[in-house]
Scaffold this active site. Structure first.
Site, PDB file in Angstrom:
ATOM      1  N   HIS A  37      84.156  62.675  17.934  1.00 32.22           N
ATOM      2  CA  HIS A  37      83.140  63.170  18.860  1.00 32.22           C
ATOM      3  C   HIS A  37      82.435  62.042  19.612  1.00 32.22           C
ATOM      4  O   HIS A  37      81.542  62.307  20.410  1.00 32.22           O
ATOM      5  CB  HIS A  37      82.100  64.063  18.161  1.00 32.22           C
ATOM      6  CG  HIS A  37      82.672  65.352  17.667  1.00 32.22           C
ATOM      7  ND1 HIS A  37      81.948  66.236  16.901  1.00 32.22           N
ATOM      8  CD2 HIS A  37      83.899  65.911  17.813  1.00 32.22           C
ATOM      9  CE1 HIS A  37      82.698  67.289  16.601  1.00 32.22           C
ATOM     10  NE2 HIS A  37      83.889  67.097  17.140  1.00 32.22           N
ATOM     11  N   CYS A  91      90.940  67.053  15.381  1.00 35.33           N
ATOM     12  CA  CYS A  91      89.933  67.582  16.301  1.00 35.33           C
ATOM     13  C   CYS A  91      90.539  67.601  17.700  1.00 35.33           C
ATOM     14  O   CYS A  91      91.274  66.691  18.074  1.00 35.33           O
ATOM     15  CB  CYS A  91      88.686  66.696  16.267  1.00 35.33           C
ATOM     16  SG  CYS A  91      87.403  67.164  17.445  1.00 35.33           S
ATOM     17  N   HIS A  92      90.198  68.626  18.471  1.00 39.29           N
ATOM     18  CA  HIS A  92      90.803  68.749  19.802  1.00 39.29           C
ATOM     19  C   HIS A  92      89.968  68.101  20.904  1.00 39.29           C
ATOM     20  O   HIS A  92      90.254  68.299  22.085  1.00 39.29           O
ATOM     21  CB  HIS A  92      91.044  70.225  20.131  1.00 39.29           C
ATOM     22  CG  HIS A  92      89.844  71.110  19.927  1.00 39.29           C
ATOM     23  ND1 HIS A  92      89.948  72.399  19.477  1.00 39.29           N
ATOM     24  CD2 HIS A  92      88.525  70.884  20.080  1.00 39.29           C
ATOM     25  CE1 HIS A  92      88.748  72.935  19.385  1.00 39.29           C
ATOM     26  NE2 HIS A  92      87.875  72.047  19.744  1.00 39.29           N
ATOM     27  N   ASN A 116      83.729  70.102   9.966  1.00 35.09           N
ATOM     28  CA  ASN A 116      82.747  69.063  10.294  1.00 35.09           C
ATOM     29  C   ASN A 116      81.701  68.956   9.190  1.00 35.09           C
ATOM     30  O   ASN A 116      81.477  69.915   8.457  1.00 35.09           O
ATOM     31  CB  ASN A 116      82.069  69.399  11.624  1.00 35.09           C
ATOM     32  CG  ASN A 116      82.964  69.106  12.801  1.00 35.09           C
ATOM     33  OD1 ASN A 116      83.655  68.091  12.823  1.00 35.09           O
ATOM     34  ND2 ASN A 116      82.974  69.999  13.780  1.00 35.09           N
TER      35      ASN A 116
END
Length: 440
Positions: free
Chosen positions: A199, A169-170, A147
């Protein structure tokens, strides 16, 4: 043998998970795993962890561990990036100095002032990695976990557009996993798709046997006052689509929450949460080292389902699957800026990764996404031009910062962070790092 390089392998718990997921695929050939880290102690623990996971999984590995990045990258097929420039100490600075100025964050690694300064520290290292890859493994896939995701993938598109870069990204997976638990349906029986920015993607499809699951979720939230005290539930109620990151992290993308103590209390937000998470990560590293020294088993999580192993497996075996990935917006989302980095579904197979165009997303969600992409775009331009004013203007655009601090206070805060991170920042931006950041 396929050569898979882990950069920042000293993040040993994450390295353990990625290797565990990778070695669970029994149809992969013997792999060459190359671990790279600049911290010798962490690299040694990563090497011991890799041997331990391979033994537990009954798999052979051709394993290398090196502090020489160029040696690691030579001939790579996949490069998994999980570096943290400045380590835990720099992460704490990103949270503690803003807090001393009255600006609260929760995670501070993706957006806002913390995300901006993490990007400024990371871009010079990414530039070096990109140049090494262009020389040593130009056909390799660069699978980024570091990130700020959108900014880092965007920067790679600036300095090395020829490198196949994918941001992983999970957040989408775990968001849907948790929502399915909440409404009582099996995850594997659902269809879900999300799009937006990392996000802050929006779950635009979520169904079970053809049934839209959003009405169930709305009914649950409407009937449960405690659920209504979660940030994501509030965003969902106001925007109409569920965001794909935790409530704590989601709170710092907006002006709605952290500027107001009453809102912090109402929505049960924990400011500076990532300091504790970082300390826990350090403790996990020490626990892993002690377990390896004692010859005891490490905990292996078989339920994480990280994307990088899935991407590697699909490309090597031809197995088709759909993941969510962060890529440059080339007509993928119509109402977000072209050339920025967006998160969309993507088909992965033997030919590579194929992002799926989703058209326009909900305009109210896109409006919030565009604010973050404005912060990211200004940060990119600041480094390209070597313009410290643009750094401060990027923070000024951030909703959380601008709802809490005056412009003059933001300028002073950025001065303090620049001084604290000077060793990692380019000279042009007020640091001491004499390194070219943009190709001539």
């Amino acid at each position: 043998m396929p050569r898979i390089v882990f950069l920042g392998a000293g993040s040993v718990v994450f390295t353990r998970q990625l290797l565990n997921d990778l070695l669970r695929f029994d149809d992969l050939p013997t792999l060459t795993i190359v671990l790279h880290d600049i911290d010798a102690d962490r690299l040694a623990v990563a090497e011991g962890t890799a041997r331990h996971v391979a033994r537990r999984r009954g798999r052979e590995l051709d394993l290398e561990a090196t502090a020489d990045r160029r040696a690691a990258l030579a001939g790579a097929d996949f490069v998994v990036n999980m570096i943290q420039v400045g380590g835990v100490a720099a992460t704490k600075v990103d949270l503690e100095i803003p807090a001393s100025h009255g600006l609260l964050q929760t995670i501070g690694d993706t957006t806002g002032v913390g995300g901006v300064f993490r990007a400024l520290r990371t871009f010079p290292v990414l530039t070096g990695i990109a140049h090494d890859m262009q020389e040593l493994c130009p056909d390799a896939w660069f699978l980024n976990y570091t990130n700020p995701m959108a900014m880092n993938v965007w920067w790679m598109s600036v300095v090395a557009p020829d490198i196949k870069t994918l941001g992983l990204c999970h957040s989408v997976y775990w968001t849907v996993n948790d929502l399915c638990d909440l409404v009582g349906v099996p995850l594997e029986e659902t269809h879900h798709r999300a799009a937006g920015v990392n996000h802050q993607s929006w779950l635009y499809e979520w169904s079970h046997n053809g049934e839209d699951l959003y009405p169930r979720l709305r009914a649950l939230i409407d009937s449960d006052p405690e659920l209504q005290r979660r940030v994501r539930a509030e965003i969902f109620r106001r925007i109409g689509f569920y965001p794909t990151e935790t409530s704590e992290h989601s709170s710092e993308y907006l002006s709605w929450f952290l500027r107001d103590p009453a809102q912090i209390e109402r929505f049960r937000i924990e400011p500076l949460q990532y300091i504790g998470i970082s300390d826990d990560n350090v403790a996990e590293f020490h626990a892993a080292r002690e377990a390896l020294d004692a010859g005891t088993d490490l905990e292996l999580d078989d339920g994480a389902a990280e994307y990088a192993p899935q991407v590697i497996h699909s490309i090597l075996t031809g197995t088709e699957r759909v993941i969510h990935a962060n890529v440059v917006n080339t007509g993928l989302i119509d109402n977000l800026p072209q050339g920025s980095v967006v998160e969309v579904p993507a088909l992965v197979n033997a030919e590579g990764v194929h992002p799926i165009a989703v058209g326009s997303i909900a305009e109210q969600g896109a409006a919030l996404n565009r604010t973050y992409l404005s912060v990211a775009g200004l940060t990119i331009e600041a480094v390209k031009r070597g313009d410290p004013e643009l750094v401060r203007q990027a923070v000024l655009v951030d909703p959380n910062a601008s709802s809490t601090l005056t412009p003059a206070q933001i300028w002073t805060l950025c001065d303090d962070l620049t001084a604290a991170h000077a060793v990692y920042l380019p000279v042009a931006l007020g640091g001491t790092l004499e390194q070219e950041t943009v190709p001539a």
